[in-house]
Write an enzyme that holds these catalytic residues in place. Sequence first.
Site, PDB file in Angstrom:
ATOM      1  N   ARG A 138      29.878 -23.868 -13.158  1.00 60.21           N
ATOM      2  CA  ARG A 138      30.990 -24.133 -13.896  1.00 60.21           C
ATOM      3  C   ARG A 138      30.572 -23.393 -15.075  1.00 60.21           C
ATOM      4  NH1 ARG A 138      32.761 -25.929 -18.104  1.00 60.21           N
ATOM      5  NH2 ARG A 138      30.566 -26.745 -18.849  1.00 60.21           N
TER       6      ARG A 138
ATOM      7  N   LYS B 236      23.488 -17.209 -25.481  1.00 57.75           N
ATOM      8  CA  LYS B 236      22.934 -18.823 -26.022  1.00 57.75           C
ATOM      9  C   LYS B 236      21.551 -18.239 -26.861  1.00 57.75           C
ATOM     10  CE  LYS B 236      25.884 -22.013 -24.434  1.00 57.75           C
ATOM     11  NZ  LYS B 236      26.273 -23.366 -24.894  1.00 57.75           N
TER      12      LYS B 236
ATOM     13  N   ASP C 222      26.150 -25.143 -18.270  1.00 55.61           N
ATOM     14  CA  ASP C 222      27.213 -24.884 -17.415  1.00 55.61           C
ATOM     15  C   ASP C 222      26.783 -25.337 -15.848  1.00 55.61           C
ATOM     16  OD1 ASP C 222      28.746 -23.961 -19.301  1.00 55.61           O
ATOM     17  OD2 ASP C 222      28.446 -21.597 -18.906  1.00 55.61           O
TER      18      ASP C 222
ATOM     19  N   ASP D  14      23.512 -29.244 -22.650  1.00 53.06           N
ATOM     20  CA  ASP D  14      24.211 -28.484 -23.603  1.00 53.06           C
ATOM     21  C   ASP D  14      25.597 -29.061 -23.758  1.00 53.06           C
ATOM     22  OD1 ASP D  14      24.519 -27.516 -26.155  1.00 53.06           O
ATOM     23  OD2 ASP D  14      25.499 -25.758 -25.187  1.00 53.06           O
ATOM     24  N   ASP D  15      26.305 -29.101 -22.356  1.00 46.25           N
ATOM     25  CA  ASP D  15      27.760 -29.611 -22.079  1.00 46.25           C
ATOM     26  C   ASP D  15      27.897 -30.898 -22.312  1.00 46.25           C
ATOM     27  OD1 ASP D  15      28.402 -26.866 -21.016  1.00 46.25           O
ATOM     28  OD2 ASP D  15      27.064 -27.243 -19.582  1.00 46.25           O
TER      29      ASP D  15
END
Length: 524
Positions: free
Chosen positions: A207, A225, A297, A319-320
Amino acid sequence: RTAEWGVSSTRPTSCWPHRRARARVVDGPELLLNGRADMSSPALDAWSVQSSSVESRGKMLVGEQKGMDIMNDPLLNKGMAFSVSERDRLHLHGLLPPKIEDLEAQCERVMRKLRAEPDSILKNLQMQELHDQNETVFHRVLVEHMEELAPLIYTPTVGHACEQFGSDFGRSRGMYFSRQNRGDFSALVRNWPHDEVHVLCVTDGSRVLGLGDLGAHGMGIPIGKLALYVAVGGIAPHRVMPVVLDVGTNNEALRGDTDYLGVREPRLDGTEYFDLVDEFMAAVFGRWPRIVVQFEDFATPKAFPLLAKYRSKYRCFNDDIQGTGCVALAGVMAAARQAGTPLTELRFVCTGAGAAGLGACAQIVNAMVEQGMARHEAMQRFVVCTSQGAIGKHDRVHGSPNHARGLSCDRAPWQNDTVSDGTSLHMVIRSFRPSCLLGLAGQPSGIFREDLIREIAEMHPAPILLPLSNPTTKAECTPAQAYEWSGGRAIVATGSPFGKVTLADGTTRIPSQCNNMYVFPGLG
């Protein structure tokens, strides 16, 4: 910042040494001036290297390369900034033009070339090329021009770079742990040339931003990142590691693309998938026990279980879920102060029930609970909308589409019985009267329509609008639209960077950027 990275006195004075197989390790206090060794200091002799006495900075690697080996190594190469004495002892005479050009001059030349190119995708490719040739100048120019360059190496341009990752592929960067290598991950990690890795960013490409399943081509995200980890967090570039877990892809177009670089099979799922991630985590922490792993992701059905499984066992974060949640909460708290409304009195509608959307909602709920609100009451101040409408009461008024598909364990707690399941976004706003719209759907732009914003602006003097989806093409609305349709009264923060907006009355509004790039470098 560069003083934390260390240099060799007899090797190139770039900020990062290199290869484990051709290096030796020494300890001692480092002494740097403006990112370069003070060659006149008695603390530096002809064959010693000074490294940090602070334990967290680790040990320094002293490279043994000379000549073209240095020029071909992006970690050691610094272009024409090598001094005459360096060129002499490193066997670089004749391999470089006679001109000695310091890092400042090289950075200026890089910026002139970038600014002459109008296309952001081509600018991204220029930065990739620089990254692959000369990390000293790459990170120096990024530090000096962060506001201008961050959108080129990160959101929003990185999404386009991932879509073109195969066709633009040049020098390999990072590591690929493939389903084809299962059982050998502990051996694979030994192929990485650096004994010190502080931060690892890993994705399975399922994703990527709002672009969906990009498989192995999601590698562009960890690379981007980690460039920010170096430039913003001050971590040396040989101490970061981008990784893709290539478990296949369900994107049939990619599997049929001649330029696709990953495994051309459907994704692993179920026990096979989680066993592969188990093997990966054990291998990584087996070699680098103090590493920080950032999950990036991963699709929602994998993101929440993986975080729950590892968060108390390994040093890791998603992180998401957590990064986006953290920065969304910061934006909401700042907006609430500006609107003059206590956080506990806000009401939220969130479009998007993925890892980012639910992570943001959960973080805001935690803050409301800390301010004395009961958790159940705080959660009832949220209506979460999927592509099927609101997650609400199972009364079949609208067919209860979310319940018909089956509510996953991460979505079920967000059921709000004050609205019927499947209620449209417009009807939710009309009946629930939210004071804040959170946009984290990752769908094509335009979800925050004009009629919705005008309606919420009639309900509240300072509506809070956070279209946070990335890249720019996925933003739920633009700041210009939000200001225009709210009569200039909206408080706006976006996931991707947008410029200033001049309203019809001549006043200027500057939208904030609410992106987890302001969070994850500090966490790592």
